[in-house]
Enzyme design. Structure first.
Site, short mmCIF file in Angstrom:
data_model
loop_
_atom_site.label_atom_id
_atom_site.label_comp_id
_atom_site.label_asym_id
_atom_site.label_seq_id
_atom_site.Cartn_x
_atom_site.Cartn_y
_atom_site.Cartn_z
N THR A 13 11.04 57.02 -1.30
CA THR A 13 9.70 57.14 -1.87
C THR A 13 8.95 55.81 -1.81
O THR A 13 7.74 55.78 -1.63
CB THR A 13 9.82 57.62 -3.34
N SER A 56 16.25 59.36 1.10
CA SER A 56 17.67 59.03 0.90
C SER A 56 18.61 60.23 0.86
O SER A 56 19.81 60.05 1.07
CB SER A 56 17.85 58.11 -0.30
N THR A 89 15.70 56.57 -3.97
CA THR A 89 16.47 56.43 -5.20
C THR A 89 17.56 57.49 -5.37
O THR A 89 18.50 57.29 -6.14
CB THR A 89 15.55 56.47 -6.44
N ASP A 90 17.42 58.62 -4.64
CA ASP A 90 18.39 59.72 -4.88
C ASP A 90 19.83 59.30 -4.60
O ASP A 90 20.74 59.70 -5.32
CB ASP A 90 18.04 60.94 -4.01
N1 ASP Z 1 13.74 61.74 -2.85
C1 ASP Z 1 13.43 60.35 -2.76
C2 ASP Z 1 14.50 59.64 -1.95
O1 ASP Z 1 15.54 59.33 -2.45
C3 ASP Z 1 13.35 59.78 -4.11
C4 ASP Z 1 13.02 58.32 -4.15
O2 ASP Z 1 13.08 57.57 -3.21
O3 ASP Z 1 12.67 57.91 -5.25
O4 ASP Z 1 14.27 59.37 -0.82
#
Ligand code: ASP
Length: 324
Positions: A13, A56, A89-90
């Site tokens: 993200t 991710s 973040t995932d």
């Molecule tokens: N779905 C996103 C990812 O992990 C969430 C993020 O980056 O905050 O790529």
């Protein structure tokens, strides 16, 4: 003198944009962070590499291994003081922990991300990147293992986990808390990790799966995992480290086939231990040869079992690795 910081973008993200008409958040052709890199150039001598541009959930252990190799190769070519990896973040905690277990360079290593895409109100990406470069450029950040920096907090890769689907304070270290904070004036550490471990890893080819126990669980999935010839399994067990009685034959079947079974607790605080002596209780599982992990969550125990299996398949040695 300015410190040298390598920044490696991998996607997430933090590198995405929101479509204002549909609300859909996706990676664009260009990484918005690349345009913003000039904002961090006053903090350190920054070199940027765009490794991947992936959400991710698309990151695999093969990607994690590529990030590790990239860091090591870049260090050989042009030594730096610290490295910042931007990441979705995932699965951020998995990549951070993989790097924690496998990199031994004398540099600070920081992984960061964002909960809001670059053009959303209150976007936290650039802020987290700036904080991370500041942490990476701080000499006290060395020898603390891989650090995860978001929302003004510094966490250790071993303990941190994503706790909220959308809140910017999602990254927490249950039971332990952050090891430091980022303030407007400086970087303040208030805890020191007491142990570290590292393993030489040439590849990560072992197949390790992760399942969660539940009331009334039987052995069917465990039998299927044995048939699928996985190299190892992590089970998020109940409470202190117990399973329903109907799941025990499945665990025995895996162990009989020399497939290591690592137990963590599905509780996010505390450590799984062999306490209960009833059928499916931790004592019985341990006697059968189940390996109890030392407080890791399921996804990180899976990473550790993959790394451990790249070193040995001996159950006793695997158990020793999980005692650390
Ligand atoms: N779905 C996103 C990812 O992990 C969430 C993020 O980056 O905050 O790529």
């Amino acid at each position: 003198m300015k410190k040298n910081v390598l920044v490696i973008h991998t996607g997430g993200t933090i590198s995405m944009m929101e479509d204002k008409d549909t609300g859909s958040v996706t990676p664009g052709k260009e990484n918005p962070l690349s345009v913003q890199t000039s904002m961090v150039s006053s903090l350190a001598d920054v070199q940027v590499i765009e490794a991947f541009h992936l959400p991710s959930p698309h990151i695999t252990t093969e990607h994690m291994h590529r990030i590790k190799r990239l860091i090591e190769e870049e260090y050989d070519n042009r030594p730096f003081d610290g490295v910042v990896i931007t990441h979705g973040t995932d699965t951020l905690e998995e990549t951070a922990y993989f790097l924690d277990l496998t990199i031994t360079l004398p540099v600070s290593i920081v992984v960061t991300g964002a909960m809001r895409s670059s053009n959303e109100i209150g976007a936290d990406g650039l802020y987290n990147l700036i904080s991370s470069v500041r942490v990476a450029a701080e000499s006290q950040s060395k020898n603390k293992g891989v650090l995860v920096v978001l929302n003004d907090e510094i966490h250790s890769a071993k303990n941190v986990t994503k706790t909220h689907t959308s809140n910017v304070s999602t990254f927490q270290s249950p039971q332990y808390g952050p090891i430091g904070i980022v303030t407007k004036r400086g970087i303040l550490y208030h805890h020191q990790p007491t142990s570290s471990e590292s393993y030489k890893v040439c590849d990560v080819t072992k197949r390790v799966t992760l399942i969660k126990a539940y009331a009334g669980m039987d052995s069917s999935l465990l039998y299927a995992i044995k048939e699928l010839k996985y190299d190892g399994i992590v089970i998020e067990a109940l409470g202190q480290g117990n399973l329903p009685p109907e799941a025990v034959p499945g665990v025995s079947g895996l162990l009989d086939h020399n497939i290591p079974v690592v137990l963590v607790s599905r509780c996010f605080n505390g450590i799984a231990q062999d306490v209960y002596g009833y059928t499916g209780g931790g004592k019985q599982l341990k006697e059968k040869g189940v390996i109890f992990s030392n407080g890791l969550n399921g996804q990180k125990a899976r990473i550790k079992l993959m790394v451990a299996l790249s070193q040995t398949t001996n159950f006793q040695e695997l158990e020793n690795i999980f005692k650390k």
